[in-house]
Write an enzyme that holds these catalytic residues in place. Structure first.
Site, PDB file in Angstrom:
ATOM      1  N   ILE A 146      18.317   2.714  -0.898  1.00 50.48           N
ATOM      2  CA  ILE A 146      17.154   3.537  -0.543  1.00 50.48           C
ATOM      3  C   ILE A 146      16.081   2.672   0.123  1.00 50.48           C
ATOM      4  O   ILE A 146      15.495   3.054   1.136  1.00 50.48           O
ATOM      5  CB  ILE A 146      16.579   4.259  -1.786  1.00 50.48           C
ATOM      6  CG1 ILE A 146      17.628   5.206  -2.375  1.00 50.48           C
ATOM      7  CG2 ILE A 146      15.297   5.028  -1.426  1.00 50.48           C
ATOM      8  CD1 ILE A 146      17.186   5.974  -3.618  1.00 50.48           C
ATOM      9  N   LYS A 191      13.099   3.383 -17.768  1.00 54.61           N
ATOM     10  CA  LYS A 191      12.339   4.074 -16.730  1.00 54.61           C
ATOM     11  C   LYS A 191      11.247   4.960 -17.343  1.00 54.61           C
ATOM     12  O   LYS A 191      10.190   5.166 -16.738  1.00 54.61           O
ATOM     13  CB  LYS A 191      13.280   4.916 -15.857  1.00 54.61           C
ATOM     14  CG  LYS A 191      14.103   4.081 -14.916  1.00 54.61           C
ATOM     15  CD  LYS A 191      13.196   3.475 -13.846  1.00 54.61           C
ATOM     16  CE  LYS A 191      13.973   2.807 -12.750  1.00 54.61           C
ATOM     17  NZ  LYS A 191      13.117   2.376 -11.646  1.00 54.61           N
ATOM     18  N   GLY A 212      21.214  -5.180  -4.241  1.00 56.46           N
ATOM     19  CA  GLY A 212      20.947  -4.990  -2.812  1.00 56.46           C
ATOM     20  C   GLY A 212      21.782  -5.963  -2.004  1.00 56.46           C
ATOM     21  O   GLY A 212      22.497  -6.800  -2.572  1.00 56.46           O
ATOM     22  N   LEU A 215      10.704   0.003  -5.938  1.00 55.62           N
ATOM     23  CA  LEU A 215      12.090   0.472  -6.075  1.00 55.62           C
ATOM     24  C   LEU A 215      12.969  -0.550  -6.782  1.00 55.62           C
ATOM     25  O   LEU A 215      14.103  -0.235  -7.158  1.00 55.62           O
ATOM     26  CB  LEU A 215      12.687   0.752  -4.680  1.00 55.62           C
ATOM     27  CG  LEU A 215      12.493   2.146  -4.067  1.00 55.62           C
ATOM     28  CD1 LEU A 215      11.028   2.487  -3.884  1.00 55.62           C
ATOM     29  CD2 LEU A 215      13.194   2.235  -2.714  1.00 55.62           C
ATOM     30  N   TYR A 253      18.865   2.752 -19.413  1.00 57.00           N
ATOM     31  CA  TYR A 253      18.226   2.995 -18.113  1.00 57.00           C
ATOM     32  C   TYR A 253      17.158   4.080 -18.220  1.00 57.00           C
ATOM     33  O   TYR A 253      16.025   3.907 -17.781  1.00 57.00           O
ATOM     34  CB  TYR A 253      19.315   3.394 -17.111  1.00 57.00           C
ATOM     35  CG  TYR A 253      18.825   3.612 -15.710  1.00 57.00           C
ATOM     36  CD1 TYR A 253      18.199   2.587 -15.001  1.00 57.00           C
ATOM     37  CD2 TYR A 253      18.985   4.842 -15.075  1.00 57.00           C
ATOM     38  CE1 TYR A 253      17.756   2.794 -13.708  1.00 57.00           C
ATOM     39  CE2 TYR A 253      18.548   5.046 -13.784  1.00 57.00           C
ATOM     40  CZ  TYR A 253      17.930   4.020 -13.100  1.00 57.00           C
ATOM     41  OH  TYR A 253      17.492   4.222 -11.822  1.00 57.00           O
ATOM     42  N   GLY A 309      18.012  -2.786  -0.938  1.00 63.04           N
ATOM     43  CA  GLY A 309      18.937  -1.839  -1.568  1.00 63.04           C
ATOM     44  C   GLY A 309      19.191  -0.647  -0.655  1.00 63.04           C
ATOM     45  O   GLY A 309      18.695  -0.587   0.480  1.00 63.04           O
ATOM     46  N   ASN A 369      15.924  -9.323  -4.961  1.00 64.53           N
ATOM     47  CA  ASN A 369      16.642 -10.484  -5.523  1.00 64.53           C
ATOM     48  C   ASN A 369      18.148 -10.399  -5.254  1.00 64.53           C
ATOM     49  O   ASN A 369      18.918 -11.218  -5.751  1.00 64.53           O
ATOM     50  CB  ASN A 369      16.372 -10.622  -7.032  1.00 64.53           C
ATOM     51  CG  ASN A 369      16.963  -9.478  -7.831  1.00 64.53           C
ATOM     52  OD1 ASN A 369      17.581  -8.571  -7.275  1.00 64.53           O
ATOM     53  ND2 ASN A 369      16.767  -9.515  -9.137  1.00 64.53           N
ATOM     54  N   ALA A 402       9.468   4.513  -8.175  1.00 63.73           N
ATOM     55  CA  ALA A 402      10.764   5.199  -8.191  1.00 63.73           C
ATOM     56  C   ALA A 402      11.251   5.248  -9.630  1.00 63.73           C
ATOM     57  O   ALA A 402      11.645   4.238 -10.199  1.00 63.73           O
ATOM     58  CB  ALA A 402      11.764   4.458  -7.314  1.00 63.73           C
TER      59      ALA A 402
END
Ligand code: UDP
Length: 321
Positions: free
Chosen positions: A12, A154, A36, A76, A150, A10, A32, A117
Site C-alpha cells: 500500500i 492495532k 516491504g 503504515l 495483530y 510495502g 525496514n 493505518a
C-alpha cells in the site's frame, strides 16, 4: 506538501507514494524492508521529489528528523500478514505498539497530522452484526491464539491515537482497511489473493483453508488510495475512525474458482484442514468480514468502483510479468 510514509516500500505504501508524487507532492519513505521490498519503489528513485530511508521506525533520531521535515504523516509501517505475525509474535508487538507510540509522540511535538493505518481485523470474529460499523463491538479469541496479536496491537495503536487527539489535540485520522488487493502485494506473508494467483500461474494446487465458505470483501488498491488521500486532507475526518473497504464480496472457495478460471490454470483446488495449514493453537479463521461504508461515504463521497474481476485482471498481469 511534503508527505512522510512509514512502511512506504510495502504494497500500500509504495502505491501511496506514487499517488502523492503524481499529485505534485514531495514524498519521504521509511521502511525496514521486513515485509516491504526495494523493487516496489525502485521506479520512483529517479523522481527528485522522492526520498527513501531504509531504517526502522523504532530509530527515534531518524524518525525525529523525518517527522520534523514533513507536513503530513501516513503511518503504515507495521508487522502484517497472518504468516508473519504467527512466525514473529514478539517483534510484531514491538513494531506495532512501540513504533506507533514513537510516531505519535514525535508528531505531537510538532503537531503534525497523522493518518494511522489500522485494520478491519480490529473487529475480530463475526458477532451477528456484520457488516461492521466503526462502533461495532470487538470479539476476539484468547491471547494464546497468536492471530489475535495483530488485532490487539492495532487496537492499542488506535487507543493511543484517540488519546493524543482528545488530550493533546494532535490531529489523527484512523483508517481500517478491509482486504486491500492489487499489484505488488506479496503472498509470502499470508494474503490469499496473491497466493492463489501465484499458485494458479505456476500450476501448483490452490490451497483453500477449511471448507472455503469464509467470506471477505475485496478492496482494490486504487479505491483504497482514493479513500486514504481524501481522508488525509479532510478536516471533518480528524479524530474519527473510518472503514475503508468495498461491497465486492466472495467466499474463498469462489475466489479460488475465479482465479483458476481467469488464469486458465490446470491447478487443482485443494482443501487444506486448518490444523495442517497452521501449527496447532496459533490460528483461528474469521468466517465473515464486511464493512459498513456509510461513514466514509458521508464524509468524503467514497465510492469504490473496481470489482474483483477487474482487480484480478491487474493482479494476474502483474504476476505474469
Ligand atoms: N486463505 C486460504 N488459503 C491461503 C491463504 C488464506 O484459504 O493460502 C484464507 C484464510 O483462511 C482466510 C482468507 O483466505 O479465510 C483470507 O485470508 P488472508 O490471510 O488473506 O486475510 P484475512 O484473514 O486477514 O482476511
Amino acid at each position: 506538501m511534503r508527505v512522510l510514509i512509514t512502511g512506504g516500500a510495502g504494497f500500500i505504501g509504495s502505491h501511496l507514494a506514487e499517488r502523492h508524487l503524481n499529485m505534485g507532492d514531495a514524498v519521504d519513505v521509511i521502511d525496514n524492508l521486513s515485509t516491504g521490498s526495494i523493487e516496489n519503489i525502485q521506479h520512483l528513485e529517479e523522481n527528485k521529489h522522492f526520498n527513501y530511508v531504509i531504517d526502522d521506525v523504532l530509530n527515534v533520531d531518524v524518525m525525529r528528523e523525518l517527522v520534523g521535515n514533513c507536513d503530513l504523516i501516513y503511518h503504515l509501517a507495521a508487522a502484517v500478514g497472518v504468516n508473519f505475525i504467527i512466525e514473529n509474535p514478539l517483534s510484531s508487538l514491538i513494531s506495532n505498539i512501540r513504533g506507533t507510540e514513537i510516531i505519535l509522540e514525535l508528531a505531537n511535538e510538532k503537531k503534525k497530522k497523522v493518518v494511522l493505518a489500522s485494520t478491519s481485523e480490529i473487529y475480530g470474529k463475526k458477532n451477528g452484526h456484520v457488516p461492521f460499523t466503526e462502533d461495532s463491538d470487538r470479539i476476539l479469541g484468547p491471547t494464546t491464539v497468536i492471530r489475535w496479536n495483530y488485532s490487539t496491537s492495532k487496537a492499542v495503536d488506535e487507543l493511543f491515537a484517540l488519546a493524543y487527539w482528545r488530550e493533546k489535540r494532535l490531529p489523527c485520522v484512523i483508517v481500517r482497511p478491509f482486504n486491500v488487493i492489487g499489484p505488488r502485494q506479496s503472498g509470502h506473508y499470508g494474503m490469499v489473493v496473491p497466493r492463489f494467483v501465484k499458485q494458479a500461474l505456476l500450476g501448483h494446487p490452490i490451497t483453500v483453508y477449511g471448507d472455503g465458505e469464509q467470506r471477505r470483501c475485496w478492496t482494490y488498491i486504487g479505491d483504497a488510495l482514493d479513500g486514504l488521500v481524501a481522508l488525509a486532507v479532510n478536516d471533518k475526518a480528524v479524530g474519527e475512525i473510518f472503514n475503508l473497504g468495498s461491497h465486492f464480496e466472495t467466499s474463498i472457495k469462489d475466489l479460488a474458482e475465479k482465479v483458476k478460471d481467469r488464469t486458465a490454470s490446470d491447478s487443482e483446488i485443494e482443501y487444506v484442514p486448518y490444523d495442517q495449514a497452521w501449527p496447532k493453537g496459533t490460528y483461528e479463521d474469521l468466517m465473515y468480514r464486511a464493512p459498513d461504508l456509510a461513514k466514509i461515504r458521508n464524509c468524503i463521497g467514497y465510492d469504490p468502483s473496481v470489482d474483483l474481476d477487474n482487480a484480478l485482471t491487474e493482479i494476474i498481469k502483474h504476476y505474469e510479468r
